[in-house]
Write an enzyme that holds these catalytic residues in place. Structure first.
Site, mmCIF file in Angstrom:
data_model
loop_
_atom_site.group_PDB
_atom_site.id
_atom_site.type_symbol
_atom_site.label_atom_id
_atom_site.label_comp_id
_atom_site.label_asym_id
_atom_site.label_seq_id
_atom_site.Cartn_x
_atom_site.Cartn_y
_atom_site.Cartn_z
ATOM 1 N N LEU A 14 0.851 -1.183 0.000
ATOM 2 C CA LEU A 14 0.000 0.000 0.000
ATOM 3 C C LEU A 14 0.888 1.235 0.000
ATOM 4 O O LEU A 14 1.729 1.411 0.889
ATOM 5 C CB LEU A 14 -0.894 0.037 1.240
ATOM 6 C CG LEU A 14 -2.040 -0.948 1.307
ATOM 7 C CD1 LEU A 14 -2.773 -0.800 2.629
ATOM 8 C CD2 LEU A 14 -2.988 -0.765 0.157
ATOM 9 N N THR A 19 -1.911 5.339 3.499
ATOM 10 C CA THR A 19 -1.620 5.436 4.927
ATOM 11 C C THR A 19 -1.851 6.866 5.423
ATOM 12 O O THR A 19 -2.414 7.074 6.497
ATOM 13 C CB THR A 19 -0.169 4.987 5.200
ATOM 14 O OG1 THR A 19 0.039 3.724 4.566
ATOM 15 C CG2 THR A 19 0.087 4.820 6.674
ATOM 16 N N ALA A 49 2.227 -1.915 4.335
ATOM 17 C CA ALA A 49 1.824 -0.518 4.172
ATOM 18 C C ALA A 49 3.040 0.356 4.417
ATOM 19 O O ALA A 49 3.737 0.189 5.412
ATOM 20 C CB ALA A 49 0.721 -0.166 5.163
ATOM 21 N N GLU A 50 3.274 1.298 3.515
ATOM 22 C CA GLU A 50 4.402 2.202 3.704
ATOM 23 C C GLU A 50 3.905 3.527 4.266
ATOM 24 O O GLU A 50 2.737 3.862 4.149
ATOM 25 C CB GLU A 50 5.179 2.409 2.407
ATOM 26 C CG GLU A 50 4.439 3.152 1.337
ATOM 27 C CD GLU A 50 5.284 3.375 0.081
ATOM 28 O OE1 GLU A 50 6.368 2.780 -0.044
ATOM 29 O OE2 GLU A 50 4.855 4.156 -0.757
ATOM 30 N N GLY A 51 4.808 4.232 4.937
ATOM 31 C CA GLY A 51 4.482 5.548 5.465
ATOM 32 C C GLY A 51 3.757 5.528 6.798
ATOM 33 O O GLY A 51 3.073 6.485 7.136
#
Length: 86
Positions: A14, A19, A49-51
Site C-alpha cells: 500500500l 496510509t 503498508a508504507e508511510g
C-alpha cells in the site's frame, strides 16, 4: 506480455498515500485500503503498508489485516521482506 495472474506476485504494497489518508480520516482511502488488503488476503498475498507514522495508523492497518508496515514509527523503511510490525 503475460497477464498479471501469471506473474510471480508475492505481495501487495500500500502506497503511503493510503496510509496518509487513513491518518487524515479520508473515507475513500480507508475503504480502498480495506478492499486492497482483503483482495490480497483472498489471493494469499502478503501485505505491507508504507508511510506508517502514528500508532493510530498502525492499529487501523492491523485491524484491517495488513501483515506488515514500514515507516518512521517503526524505523527507517526497509525492503518488503524485512518489514515488520514489531
Amino acid at each position: 506480455i503475460r497477464p498479471l495472474r501469471d506473474r510471480p506476485v508475492r505481495g501487495l504494497k500500500l502506497d503511503q498515500s493510503f496510509t496518509a489518508g487513513i491518518r487524515k480520516g479520508d473515507g475513500t482511502c480507508i475503504k480502498l485500503a480495506q478492499g486492497l488488503i482483503g483482495l490480497a488476503e483472498g489471493l494469499g498475498l502478503d501485505t505491507v503498508a508504507e508511510g506508517v507514522e502514528t500508532e493510530e495508523q498502525r492499529h487501523r492497518l492491523l485491524a484491517m489485516g495488513c501483515d506488515r508496515g514500514q515507516g518512521y514509527l517503526l524505523g527507517r523503511p526497509e525492503a518488503i521482506g524485512h518489514a515488520a510490525w514489531s
